[in-house]
Write a protein that holds these residues in place. Structure first.
Motif, mmCIF file in Angstrom:
data_model
loop_
_atom_site.group_PDB
_atom_site.id
_atom_site.type_symbol
_atom_site.label_atom_id
_atom_site.label_comp_id
_atom_site.label_asym_id
_atom_site.label_seq_id
_atom_site.Cartn_x
_atom_site.Cartn_y
_atom_site.Cartn_z
ATOM 1 N N GLY A 127 -16.458 -32.024 -28.631
ATOM 2 C CA GLY A 127 -17.725 -31.530 -28.082
ATOM 3 C C GLY A 127 -18.439 -32.603 -27.284
ATOM 4 N N ALA A 128 -18.382 -33.838 -27.784
ATOM 5 C CA ALA A 128 -19.036 -34.953 -27.087
ATOM 6 C C ALA A 128 -18.404 -35.193 -25.719
ATOM 7 C CB ALA A 128 -18.978 -36.221 -27.936
ATOM 8 N N VAL A 129 -17.080 -35.051 -25.628
ATOM 9 C CA VAL A 129 -16.398 -35.208 -24.334
ATOM 10 C C VAL A 129 -16.836 -34.104 -23.385
ATOM 11 C CG1 VAL A 129 -14.161 -35.050 -23.146
ATOM 12 C CG2 VAL A 129 -14.397 -36.492 -25.179
ATOM 13 N N PHE A 130 -16.812 -32.866 -23.859
ATOM 14 C CA PHE A 130 -17.133 -31.746 -22.972
ATOM 15 C C PHE A 130 -18.607 -31.712 -22.585
ATOM 16 C CE2 PHE A 130 -13.005 -30.232 -24.524
ATOM 17 C CZ PHE A 130 -12.397 -30.075 -23.286
ATOM 18 N N MET B 258 -22.404 -26.867 -35.893
ATOM 19 C CA MET B 258 -23.593 -26.771 -35.077
ATOM 20 C C MET B 258 -24.441 -28.036 -35.182
ATOM 21 S SD MET B 258 -24.953 -24.821 -32.987
ATOM 22 C CE MET B 258 -26.378 -24.099 -32.320
ATOM 23 N N ARG B 259 -24.489 -28.603 -36.397
ATOM 24 C CA ARG B 259 -25.271 -29.813 -36.604
ATOM 25 C C ARG B 259 -24.833 -30.919 -35.645
ATOM 26 N NH1 ARG B 259 -24.958 -33.687 -41.762
ATOM 27 N NH2 ARG B 259 -26.562 -35.134 -41.111
ATOM 28 N N ALA B 260 -23.504 -31.048 -35.449
ATOM 29 C CA ALA B 260 -23.006 -32.087 -34.562
ATOM 30 C C ALA B 260 -23.492 -31.870 -33.136
ATOM 31 C CB ALA B 260 -21.481 -32.118 -34.595
ATOM 32 N N LEU B 261 -23.478 -30.640 -32.675
ATOM 33 C CA LEU B 261 -23.913 -30.374 -31.312
ATOM 34 C C LEU B 261 -25.416 -30.583 -31.173
ATOM 35 C CD1 LEU B 261 -21.733 -27.284 -30.415
ATOM 36 C CD2 LEU B 261 -21.382 -29.659 -29.781
ATOM 37 N N GLN C 160 -20.764 -36.801 -38.007
ATOM 38 C CA GLN C 160 -21.912 -36.010 -37.561
ATOM 39 C C GLN C 160 -21.729 -35.450 -36.157
ATOM 40 O OE1 GLN C 160 -25.277 -38.604 -37.945
ATOM 41 N NE2 GLN C 160 -25.504 -38.198 -40.120
ATOM 42 N N VAL C 161 -20.829 -36.049 -35.395
ATOM 43 C CA VAL C 161 -20.620 -35.618 -34.010
ATOM 44 C C VAL C 161 -19.152 -35.263 -33.817
ATOM 45 C CG1 VAL C 161 -20.679 -36.345 -31.586
ATOM 46 C CG2 VAL C 161 -22.493 -37.049 -33.139
ATOM 47 N N ASP C 162 -18.901 -34.115 -33.259
ATOM 48 C CA ASP C 162 -17.550 -33.692 -32.919
ATOM 49 C C ASP C 162 -17.133 -34.406 -31.636
ATOM 50 O OD1 ASP C 162 -15.138 -32.176 -32.725
ATOM 51 O OD2 ASP C 162 -16.158 -30.848 -31.309
#
Length: 151
Positions: A112-115, A1-4, A107-109
């Motif tokens: 998730g960053a792509v989507f 969740m932190r990454a999002l 820190q960032v998935d």
């Protein structure tokens, strides 16, 4: 969740920032290629994958690009290139310097960053790339380790 949660912000603490220029150098590219090829896990994850990947960091003073050539479970080449050299790459991923730092720090998935549209697939088919999510994640995890070793 932190990454999002982080994806909505462009600010990381100074201690969290990594010097991307070291990874996007000839020395960094060679170290990344060697580290990828040294992993048995990589050979399994990337078996059958032949592609040229472009990673582009967008900066206020321009951009930096890295070309990663993969062939059936091995990394043939990793080198810094001018962005124009990526026109024949199978996939090109573009993101801000802050985003890449977040991805490489864990820190960032990246998926998730792509989507969420933060990490752009500027060339290539997202669905084809998603079939190689395991290998792509491992490549980025390896890049993080290489970057830490170059510091």
């Amino acid at each position: 969740m932190r990454a999002l949660q982080w994806l909505g912000s462009e600010d990381l603490k100074e201690d969290d920032l990594m010097e991307l220029a070291k990874l996007f150098s000839q020395e960094g590219g060679e170290a990344l290629r060697a580290a990828i090829n040294a992993q048995e896990r990589w050979q399994k994850e990337a078996a059958g994958w032949t592609a040229a990947l472009g990673l582009v960091v967008e900066q206020s003073a321009g951009s930096q690009a890295l070309l990663v050539k993969l062939e059936n479970g091995t990394c043939q080449e990793v080198r810094p290139v001018a962005e124009a050299e990526l026109e024949h790459a199978d996939f090109v991923l573009r993101g801000s310097e802050s985003l890449w730092r977040g991805i490489l720090s864990g820190q960032v998935d990246p998926v998730g960053a792509v989507f969420m549209g933060k990490l752009k697939v500027a060339r290539g088919n997202v669905m084809a790339l998603s079939a190689r999510t395991g290998a792509a994640r491992l490549l980025l995890e390896t890049a993080k380790g290489v970057l830490e070793g170059l510091a």
